[in-house]
Design a protein around this motif. Structure first.
Motif: not given
Length: 240
Positions: A94-114
């Motif tokens: 999970i941690a590695a895939l978030v770092r791989f997929a998400l650009p820095e400093r772009e909010a994704h509140p729904g994905l954060f909660q999930g």
């Protein structure tokens, strides 16, 4: 510049003699990095573990600077997964895939909660791999590469959906597949949100989400899928 937010720790790397740089997924500020002074100390090391939920204050002179974090623990997830090889692999994936997929400093509140919900499931239920598969579907959808599994792309039917087109990401029924079935991706029922699933079915589902993660998403970010995801799938396949 200063803001306060809640976040999940994704990674830690040493910075100088006594500090570390942490990468976190935050509720309102997206994936964000910053320095933690004294991060290698005995007090901070147990707090700064991947998966930990943190209360964060970020400060910098200018908004585009790396900046520094002041952190306070909310809850740790290390103890809950440390003695469970599969759950630990899940956390790392999970941690590695978030770092791989998400650009820095772009909010994704729904994905954060999930993501928070999924991380919490790792230590409370053996059914979390199914939640992980559905989280990967949500990740693809969040970043604009979502699959359309609502009806057959060939016949328009809502029934007997069995495959996914590797080109369009749309569902295909048994009838619609015809002689092309061996060129299509599997569509296990668990990808349709129907019932529980065996590890084998989840691995089949992950092979389908992985096709789009490794193709469309990886191409867009210019990186390869993290090895941590492969290790998780390997463990699931051995259990299946």
């Amino acid at each position: 510049m200063e803001w306060r937010d809640e976040g999940v720790l994704l990674s830690v790397r040493k910075h100088g003699e006594t500090s570390v740089i942490i990468d976190v997924l935050t509720a309102s500020h997206g994936r964000h990095a910053g320095v933690v002074r004294g991060g290698v100390s005995r007090k901070m090391t147990p707090i700064l573990q991947p998966g930990s939920q943190l209360d964060l204050i970020w400060r910098a002179r200018l908004s585009d600077h790396l900046g520094s974090f002041t952190v306070e623990p909310i809850r740790s997830r290390t103890a809950g997964v440390m003695n469970d090889r599969l759950a630990l692999a899940g956390l790392n994936a999970i941690a590695a895939l978030v770092r791989f997929a998400l650009p820095e400093r772009e909010a994704h509140p729904g994905l954060f909660q999930g993501t928070v919900t999924l991380l919490d499931l790792l230590s409370v239920t053996d059914a979390w791999p199914l939640a992980y598969l559905r989280w990967e579907l949500a990740l693809l959808d969040e970043l604009g590469f979502g699959l359309d599994l609502s009806r057959c792309a060939v016949t328009g039917s809502f029934d007997d959906l069995a495959y996914v087109s590797p080109r369009t990401g749309r569902a295909v029924s048994q009838q619609g597949a015809g002689e092309w079935a061996d060129r299509l991706l599997p569509l296990p029922l668990c990808l349709l949100g129907q019932g529980d699933a065996s590890d084998r079915e989840i691995v089949d589902g992950l092979s389908t989400t992985g096709h789009f993660l490794a193709g469309q998403l990886a191409h867009s970010v210019g990186k390869q899928l993290p090895a941590a995801r492969d290790r998780l799938i390997d463990l699931l396949a051995r259990q299946g």
